[in-house]
Every structure is written in C-alpha cells, then in structure tokens.
Write a protein that holds these residues in place. Structure first.
Motif, PDB file in Angstrom:
ATOM      1  N   LEU A  12       0.837  -1.197   0.000  1.00  0.00           N
ATOM      2  CA  LEU A  12       0.000   0.000   0.000  1.00  0.00           C
ATOM      3  C   LEU A  12       0.873   1.248   0.000  1.00  0.00           C
ATOM      4  N   ILE A  13       0.652   2.117  -0.973  1.00  0.00           N
ATOM      5  CA  ILE A  13       1.338   3.408  -1.027  1.00  0.00           C
ATOM      6  C   ILE A  13       0.255   4.484  -0.993  1.00  0.00           C
ATOM      7  N   PRO A  14       0.070   5.146   0.150  1.00  0.00           N
ATOM      8  CA  PRO A  14      -0.991   6.152   0.254  1.00  0.00           C
ATOM      9  C   PRO A  14      -0.735   7.340  -0.678  1.00  0.00           C
ATOM     10  N   ASN A  15      -1.814   7.989  -1.073  1.00  0.00           N
ATOM     11  CA  ASN A  15      -1.714   9.238  -1.838  1.00  0.00           C
ATOM     12  C   ASN A  15      -0.966  10.297  -1.033  1.00  0.00           C
ATOM     13  N   GLY A  16      -0.490  11.283  -1.743  1.00  0.00           N
ATOM     14  CA  GLY A  16       0.017  12.477  -1.092  1.00  0.00           C
ATOM     15  C   GLY A  16      -1.022  13.587  -1.160  1.00  0.00           C
ATOM     16  N   PHE A  17      -0.779  14.659  -0.428  1.00  0.00           N
ATOM     17  CA  PHE A  17      -1.652  15.835  -0.448  1.00  0.00           C
ATOM     18  C   PHE A  17      -0.870  17.039  -0.944  1.00  0.00           C
ATOM     19  N   ASP A  18      -1.583  17.984  -1.508  1.00  0.00           N
ATOM     20  CA  ASP A  18      -0.978  19.225  -1.993  1.00  0.00           C
ATOM     21  C   ASP A  18      -0.989  20.245  -0.854  1.00  0.00           C
ATOM     22  N   PHE A  19       0.134  20.326  -0.139  1.00  0.00           N
ATOM     23  CA  PHE A  19       0.218  21.220   1.018  1.00  0.00           C
ATOM     24  C   PHE A  19       0.429  22.679   0.610  1.00  0.00           C
ATOM     25  N   ASP A  20       0.568  22.922  -0.681  1.00  0.00           N
ATOM     26  CA  ASP A  20       0.586  24.301  -1.174  1.00  0.00           C
ATOM     27  C   ASP A  20      -0.825  24.783  -1.484  1.00  0.00           C
ATOM     28  N   ILE A 181      -1.470  14.148   9.471  1.00  0.00           N
ATOM     29  CA  ILE A 181      -1.667  14.150   8.021  1.00  0.00           C
ATOM     30  C   ILE A 181      -0.428  14.621   7.275  1.00  0.00           C
ATOM     31  N   ARG A 182       0.483  15.282   7.954  1.00  0.00           N
ATOM     32  CA  ARG A 182       1.650  15.857   7.284  1.00  0.00           C
ATOM     33  C   ARG A 182       2.654  14.817   6.796  1.00  0.00           C
ATOM     34  N   GLN A 183       2.474  13.580   7.193  1.00  0.00           N
ATOM     35  CA  GLN A 183       3.341  12.514   6.676  1.00  0.00           C
ATOM     36  C   GLN A 183       2.958  12.094   5.254  1.00  0.00           C
ATOM     37  N   PHE A 184       1.737  12.478   4.811  1.00  0.00           N
ATOM     38  CA  PHE A 184       1.237  12.033   3.513  1.00  0.00           C
ATOM     39  C   PHE A 184       1.660  13.013   2.414  1.00  0.00           C
ATOM     40  N   THR A 185       2.930  12.962   2.061  1.00  0.00           N
ATOM     41  CA  THR A 185       3.462  13.852   1.025  1.00  0.00           C
ATOM     42  C   THR A 185       3.619  13.091  -0.284  1.00  0.00           C
ATOM     43  N   TRP A 186       3.586  13.829  -1.389  1.00  0.00           N
ATOM     44  CA  TRP A 186       3.821  13.198  -2.692  1.00  0.00           C
ATOM     45  C   TRP A 186       5.254  12.718  -2.808  1.00  0.00           C
ATOM     46  N   GLU A 187       6.198  13.413  -2.165  1.00  0.00           N
ATOM     47  CA  GLU A 187       7.596  12.996  -2.192  1.00  0.00           C
ATOM     48  C   GLU A 187       7.762  11.621  -1.548  1.00  0.00           C
ATOM     49  N   LYS A 188       7.107  11.418  -0.420  1.00  0.00           N
ATOM     50  CA  LYS A 188       7.178  10.126   0.263  1.00  0.00           C
ATOM     51  C   LYS A 188       6.503   9.041  -0.567  1.00  0.00           C
ATOM     52  N   ALA A 189       5.358   9.372  -1.177  1.00  0.00           N
ATOM     53  CA  ALA A 189       4.660   8.400  -2.029  1.00  0.00           C
ATOM     54  C   ALA A 189       5.525   8.000  -3.213  1.00  0.00           C
ATOM     55  N   PHE A 190       6.205   8.996  -3.819  1.00  0.00           N
ATOM     56  CA  PHE A 190       7.066   8.722  -4.965  1.00  0.00           C
ATOM     57  C   PHE A 190       8.230   7.814  -4.582  1.00  0.00           C
ATOM     58  N   GLU A 191       8.870   8.109  -3.455  1.00  0.00           N
ATOM     59  CA  GLU A 191      10.002   7.295  -3.021  1.00  0.00           C
ATOM     60  C   GLU A 191       9.561   5.871  -2.709  1.00  0.00           C
ATOM     61  N   SER A 192       8.398   5.728  -2.081  1.00  0.00           N
ATOM     62  CA  SER A 192       7.871   4.389  -1.770  1.00  0.00           C
ATOM     63  C   SER A 192       7.568   3.614  -3.044  1.00  0.00           C
ATOM     64  N   PHE A 193       6.988   4.309  -4.025  1.00  0.00           N
ATOM     65  CA  PHE A 193       6.665   3.667  -5.299  1.00  0.00           C
ATOM     66  C   PHE A 193       7.941   3.262  -6.027  1.00  0.00           C
ATOM     67  N   LYS A 194       8.922   4.145  -6.034  1.00  0.00           N
ATOM     68  CA  LYS A 194      10.202   3.839  -6.702  1.00  0.00           C
ATOM     69  C   LYS A 194      10.874   2.632  -6.072  1.00  0.00           C
ATOM     70  N   THR A 195      10.836   2.587  -4.752  1.00  0.00           N
ATOM     71  CA  THR A 195      11.419   1.439  -4.048  1.00  0.00           C
ATOM     72  C   THR A 195      10.691   0.144  -4.396  1.00  0.00           C
ATOM     73  N   ALA A 196       9.370   0.219  -4.461  1.00  0.00           N
ATOM     74  CA  ALA A 196       8.563  -0.984  -4.746  1.00  0.00           C
ATOM     75  C   ALA A 196       8.820  -1.518  -6.144  1.00  0.00           C
ATOM     76  N   VAL A 197       8.894  -0.649  -7.143  1.00  0.00           N
ATOM     77  CA  VAL A 197       9.063  -1.127  -8.526  1.00  0.00           C
ATOM     78  C   VAL A 197      10.498  -1.566  -8.810  1.00  0.00           C
ATOM     79  N   ASN A 198      11.445  -1.127  -7.975  1.00  0.00           N
ATOM     80  CA  ASN A 198      12.845  -1.507  -8.191  1.00  0.00           C
ATOM     81  C   ASN A 198      13.251  -2.764  -7.421  1.00  0.00           C
ATOM     82  N   ARG A 199      12.335  -3.347  -6.686  1.00  0.00           N
ATOM     83  CA  ARG A 199      12.661  -4.569  -5.935  1.00  0.00           C
ATOM     84  C   ARG A 199      12.852  -5.750  -6.873  1.00  0.00           C
TER      85      ARG A 199
END
Length: 199
Positions: A12-20, A181-199
């Motif tokens: 599971l890779i949660p969505n990020g939020f637009d904090f801007d 809620i501040r843990q749900f960033t797009w940067e974190k989601a991207f890094e998690s996704f990158k890690t998952a697809v590179n396994r």
C-alpha cells in the motif's frame, strides 16, 4: 488486505496531499464550534444523506448549527436554510470553507482514499467520519478523528455533539489530525513507489 486475502502480495502506497493548495490559515481555537463543513456528492457510496440526517439530529439540540457544503453537482433540492452550498469553489473559497469550519463530516460507506478528510485535517478541522478502510488510513478513533459505524446516523450525531460540546477535546483532536496528516506527502509516495518497482 483485500489483495492478500485473495492469496496475492501487495504494497500500500498512500496518496500524497498538496500542502501548497490546502493550508491552515485560521487557528482551530478561533472557529465557531457550530460551523460544519462537508462534501456533497451524488454517488450513493458517499452517503451524504446519512451525514445530513446526523446533522439534523444535531440541529435539534444545537439551534446555532450551520453547515457549509461544497461539491460539483447542483445543490440538493429543498436544502434547509441553515445550509450554504458552494458549487465547484475556487481555491481561495475552498480553503476558506475548510478554515472556517470547526468540524468536517463525512459518512461514506467506502472510500479508496478519503481525500476530503485529509484536506480538512490539513486545514485544522476536527473530523467526524465513518469507519471505512479509505478513511482509516488517516482517521484513527479518538486520536485523529471520531469514527462511527457506516449507516449509523445516531452515532455520528453523538460524535458531532461531543466535538461541539467539548471544545478542549475538539481542539486537541484537530491538532493531532493536522500533525498526523503531514506525513502524507507526494515525495514520500514517490520514493515508496520507486522502491517498490525496483525490488
């Protein structure tokens, strides 16, 4: 959980939020406890009618209650005069709706990921929502939100009343949600996704 129950593996890779886009511009303490916000949607899974039934129960005890709704459709027919509806609000108004509200209400029976709950947390609202897997990614009962069973309008009304009547608890819950809620960033989601697809 659904995929694993079928015998497969998943991550599971949660969505990020637009904090801007979504911001906290009005302190939780400075809000009227009688001001509620909610999304209006015609999708039956959102159970907006349940949220409105719960709010009607609250209104009977709190005559000062006011609800601001926003959404894409035309407003529902015969909307009570203690509701204000904004159709497709622009960014500034969207933020104002969240920042004016003390409490955000959502009664969905299912969600993929409860974006409006997260947006409301970013904006400093206390959350009263149903217990479904999409909301529960961020809505933790008595910690970041008050949860009620799906379809149980009386339980939701009780949670809303608790937030209105216990201002100290409402502020504590809103602050905890805003921090969580501040843990749900797009940067974190991207890094998690990158890690998952590179396994």
């Amino acid at each position: 959980e659904r995929i694993e129950s079928a015998g497969e593996k998943a991550e599971l890779i949660p969505n990020g939020f637009d904090f801007d886009y979504f911001t906290l511009s009005k302190t939780t303490e400075d809000r009227s406890t009688y001001e509620i916000a909610m999304l209006y949607h015609k999708d039956e899974r959102k159970r907006c009618e349940d949220a409105m039934k719960a709010l009607e129960l609250v209104k009977r005890q709190i005559p000062e209650l006011h609800v601001t709704m926003f959404g894409v459709p035309e407003p529902p027919a015969d909307l009570p005069d203690w509701y204000t509806y904004h159709r497709q609000p622009p960014k500034a108004l969207h933020n104002t709706i969240y920042n004016n509200a003390a409490i955000f209400v959502a009664a969905s029976k299912m969600e993929g990921f409860g974006l409006t709950v997260g947006e409301a947390m970013i904006s400093g609202c206390a959350i009263a929502c149903t217990n479904n897997s999409g909301f529960s990614c961020m809505a933790i009962h008595n910690k970041t939100a008050l949860l009620s069973p799906v379809f149980d309008t009386e339980a939701m009304a009780k949670n809303i009343l608790r937030l209105i009547n216990d201002n100290e608890f409402r502020i504590k819950l809103a602050r905890a949600g805003n921090e969580y809620i501040r843990q749900f960033t797009w940067e974190k989601a991207f890094e998690s996704f990158k890690t998952a697809v590179n396994r």
